[in-house]
Design a protein around this motif. Structure first.
Motif, short mmCIF file in Angstrom:
data_model
loop_
_atom_site.label_atom_id
_atom_site.label_comp_id
_atom_site.label_asym_id
_atom_site.label_seq_id
_atom_site.Cartn_x
_atom_site.Cartn_y
_atom_site.Cartn_z
N GLY A 160 0.95 -1.09 -0.10
CA GLY A 160 0.14 0.07 0.21
C GLY A 160 0.86 1.22 0.00
O GLY A 160 0.26 2.39 0.10
N ALA A 161 2.22 1.26 -0.46
CA ALA A 161 2.90 2.27 -0.15
C ALA A 161 2.45 3.64 -0.71
O ALA A 161 2.68 4.49 -0.30
CB ALA A 161 4.25 1.90 -0.48
N PRO A 162 1.63 3.48 -2.23
CA PRO A 162 1.40 4.56 -2.64
C PRO A 162 0.39 5.33 -2.13
O PRO A 162 0.18 6.69 -2.16
CB PRO A 162 0.98 3.96 -4.06
N ILE A 163 -0.42 4.75 -1.16
CA ILE A 163 -1.43 5.45 -0.59
C ILE A 163 -1.37 5.64 1.04
O ILE A 163 -2.33 6.41 1.44
CB ILE A 163 -2.73 4.56 -1.16
N LEU A 164 -0.49 5.14 1.73
CA LEU A 164 -0.33 5.10 2.86
C LEU A 164 -0.22 6.31 3.49
O LEU A 164 0.62 7.15 2.91
CB LEU A 164 0.81 4.34 3.61
N ARG A 165 -0.94 6.72 4.78
CA ARG A 165 -0.82 7.93 5.44
C ARG A 165 -0.19 7.87 6.57
O ARG A 165 0.73 8.80 7.02
CB ARG A 165 -2.33 8.96 5.67
N ARG A 193 11.50 8.51 1.73
CA ARG A 193 11.18 8.38 -0.11
C ARG A 193 10.72 6.91 -0.28
O ARG A 193 11.06 6.03 0.30
CB ARG A 193 12.61 8.76 -0.73
N THR A 194 10.10 6.90 -1.30
CA THR A 194 9.37 5.56 -1.88
C THR A 194 10.31 5.16 -3.34
O THR A 194 10.47 6.06 -3.81
CB THR A 194 7.89 5.55 -2.10
N ILE A 195 10.98 3.79 -3.15
CA ILE A 195 11.45 3.37 -4.08
C ILE A 195 10.49 2.57 -4.83
O ILE A 195 10.14 1.60 -4.24
CB ILE A 195 12.85 2.75 -3.91
N GLU A 196 10.12 2.47 -6.12
CA GLU A 196 9.20 1.67 -6.77
C GLU A 196 9.67 0.44 -7.26
O GLU A 196 10.05 0.29 -8.42
CB GLU A 196 8.42 2.62 -7.78
N THR A 197 9.82 -0.40 -6.22
CA THR A 197 10.73 -1.80 -6.88
C THR A 197 9.68 -2.96 -6.90
O THR A 197 10.07 -4.07 -7.36
CB THR A 197 11.58 -2.23 -5.50
N GLY A 207 1.22 -2.48 -4.72
CA GLY A 207 2.14 -1.10 -4.43
C GLY A 207 2.98 -1.45 -2.98
O GLY A 207 3.29 -0.56 -2.34
N SER A 208 3.60 -2.77 -3.31
CA SER A 208 4.39 -3.08 -2.06
C SER A 208 5.84 -2.70 -2.31
O SER A 208 6.76 -3.60 -2.34
CB SER A 208 4.19 -4.66 -1.89
N HIS A 209 6.18 -1.46 -2.46
CA HIS A 209 7.33 -0.87 -2.65
C HIS A 209 8.27 -0.91 -1.51
O HIS A 209 7.83 -1.03 -0.49
CB HIS A 209 7.24 0.51 -3.29
N ASP A 210 9.54 -0.31 -1.70
CA ASP A 210 10.57 -0.07 -0.64
C ASP A 210 10.16 1.23 -0.14
O ASP A 210 9.74 2.18 -0.84
CB ASP A 210 11.81 -0.22 -1.20
N ILE A 211 10.45 1.35 1.09
CA ILE A 211 10.37 2.85 1.69
C ILE A 211 11.61 3.02 2.57
O ILE A 211 11.97 2.42 3.41
CB ILE A 211 9.29 3.16 2.62
N VAL A 212 12.20 4.18 2.29
CA VAL A 212 13.51 4.53 2.95
C VAL A 212 13.38 5.62 4.11
O VAL A 212 12.53 6.70 3.62
CB VAL A 212 14.72 4.89 2.11
N PHE A 213 13.87 5.57 5.03
CA PHE A 213 13.93 6.75 6.19
C PHE A 213 15.26 7.34 6.41
O PHE A 213 16.17 6.42 6.88
CB PHE A 213 13.22 6.08 7.36
N ASP A 214 15.37 8.59 6.18
CA ASP A 214 16.87 9.11 6.31
C ASP A 214 16.60 10.09 7.33
O ASP A 214 16.24 11.31 6.93
CB ASP A 214 17.20 9.69 4.96
N ASP A 215 17.08 9.79 8.57
CA ASP A 215 17.24 10.56 9.63
C ASP A 215 15.98 11.49 9.57
O ASP A 215 15.55 12.75 9.86
CB ASP A 215 18.36 11.51 9.50
N VAL A 216 14.73 10.77 9.70
CA VAL A 216 13.48 11.34 9.75
C VAL A 216 12.91 11.67 11.23
O VAL A 216 13.26 10.98 12.27
CB VAL A 216 12.20 10.42 9.29
N LEU A 217 12.68 13.00 11.45
CA LEU A 217 12.20 13.25 12.74
C LEU A 217 10.74 13.01 13.28
O LEU A 217 9.90 13.53 12.46
CB LEU A 217 12.68 14.90 12.92
#
Length: 384
Positions: A160-165, A193-197, A207-217
């Motif tokens: 559900g990556a494209p629609i998740l809140r 960021r979402t990587i469409e893998t 829409g079961s893509h990758d999601i990357v978190f980079d120092d997210v507050l």
């Protein structure tokens, strides 16, 4: 929601429309946003949330009926909805065995799903960790700072990556010793960021893509539950039973769609050498009867498990795991049996049966996998 219709009836009506778009979304691996607009307008996104939080407090049996109906039309949509329902259901468990949602966060998520297209899913799997159910600490790290949690990591198979809140991120802290648990992260924050893998054999529109978190507050009180790793134990049997029913309903819904297609095919197909419909052949009747037996078994197993959960009857994780394994494998066998009756027609991409086969095979991937479920059951009998 139309008060004169049950949630299952509403879902069946919607699913008939979802089915008209399912082939295109499957081929393009495009996400069915329009399906979730309709689910929200019909009042089905917050169906699983406890009434005390503003949801409808549907029973597990009702939720299973909705998921099965939606899966008959578009199983990728049903999978995303399963994950929504699992998270909303978990808010209602306050027995100390499962995570404890902060009240204000739980109320906010439910309120959003009532009034808008707002979905949440747990992001747990990582490239190196694999499934957390197999053990191991996540590589995703939450650093404790005066401003809040600083989250960094890489999650895969984020359905559900494209629609998740909202993302319920499985993470470990940078403390000594580390704690492990879930931090709730709003989508759209800087550093996400979402990587469409996602380019999969089945459930291609999920829409079961990758999601990357980079120092997210993230605010400090967005931690749902953080514990020492050894304090987590084997997991909450209630949540495992929920998952068995909902996933079982999903894959049984796919198998029912396969049955419905092959039944119509057998009625309409009249080879010149036979001079009658294939439906008149004893072999066809026997195999369709076999399919019906597999579906009936699934229906009774899932109804029994849901009834136990809804009535408060204790259910062991071992039983839930075996039921999930049995039901998903029965669904695969049912679709394969339908395929055996359809020859090249069933494998043609102009017909939905080949898509049903690809989708139903995904049932074996979900936790617990067959080997884990069977080993747990065998160990319980042999050693305990």
């Amino acid at each position: 929601m139309n008060a004169s219709l049950t949630p299952g009836q509403i879902a069946r009506t919607l699913a008939a429309e979802f089915a008209t778009r399912a082939t295109e979304h499957d081929r393009e691996a495009s996400f069915p946003f329009e399906n979730f607009n309709q689910l929200q307008q019909a009042g089905l996104l917050a169906l699983a949330a406890p009434r005390k939080l503003g949801g409808q407090g549907a029973t597990l049996a009702q939720l299973g009926e909705v998921i099965g109906a939606v899966a008959h039309g578009d199983p990728a949509t049903a999978l995303v909805l399963v994950m929504q329902y699992m998270q909303l259901r978990s808010m209602g468990y306050a027995d100390g065995k499962s995570r404890s949602w902060p009240q204000h966060l739980a109320e906010r998520l439910v309120r959003e799903s009532v009034h808008s297209v707002s979905l949440v899913n747990a992001l747990r799997v990582e490239p190196d960790l694999g499934s957390p159910a197999r053990g191991g600490l996540p590589s995703t790290i939450a650093r404790l700072t005066p401003e809040g949690w600083r989250l960094s990591g890489h999650k895969v198979y984020s359905t559900g990556a494209p629609i998740l809140r909202w993302y319920a991120v499985w993470t470990r802290t940078d403390e000594t010793p580390p704690r492990v648990g879930t931090i709730l992260v709003p989508a759209g924050l800087p550093g996400i960021r979402t990587i469409e893998t996602w380019d999969h054999l089945g459930l291609r529109a999920s829409g079961s893509h990758d999601i990357v978190f980079d120092d997210v507050l993230v605010p400090l009180d967005n931690a749902i539950d953080l514990r020492l790793p050894q304090d987590w134990g084997p997991g909450d049997p209630s949540l495992q039973a929920d998952m068995a029913v909902l996933l079982g309903a999903l894959y049984s819904g796919i198998a029912r769609a396969a049955r419905d297609w092959v039944v119509e095919f057998l009625r309409q197909r009249k080879p010149a050498n036979l001079g009658a419909a294939l439906a008149t052949l004893p072999r066809a009747q026997e195999i369709v009867g076999t399919i019906q037996g597999l579906l009936l078994t699934n229906e009774r197993l899932l109804a029994s498990l849901a009834r136990d959960v809804d009535s408060g009857t204790p259910v062991t994780a071992t039983d839930s795991g075996l039921i999930k394994s049995l039901v998903t494998n029965n669904a695969v066998q049912a679709v394969e049996a339908a395929l055996s009756l359809s020859s090249n027609h069933g494998l043609s991409r102009k017909n939905p049966l080949e898509r049903h086969l690809r989708d139903v095979l995904c049932g074996r991937i979900h936790t617990p996998q067959d080997d884990s479920a069977r080993i747990a059951a065998g160990k319980q009998i042999l050693i305990s």
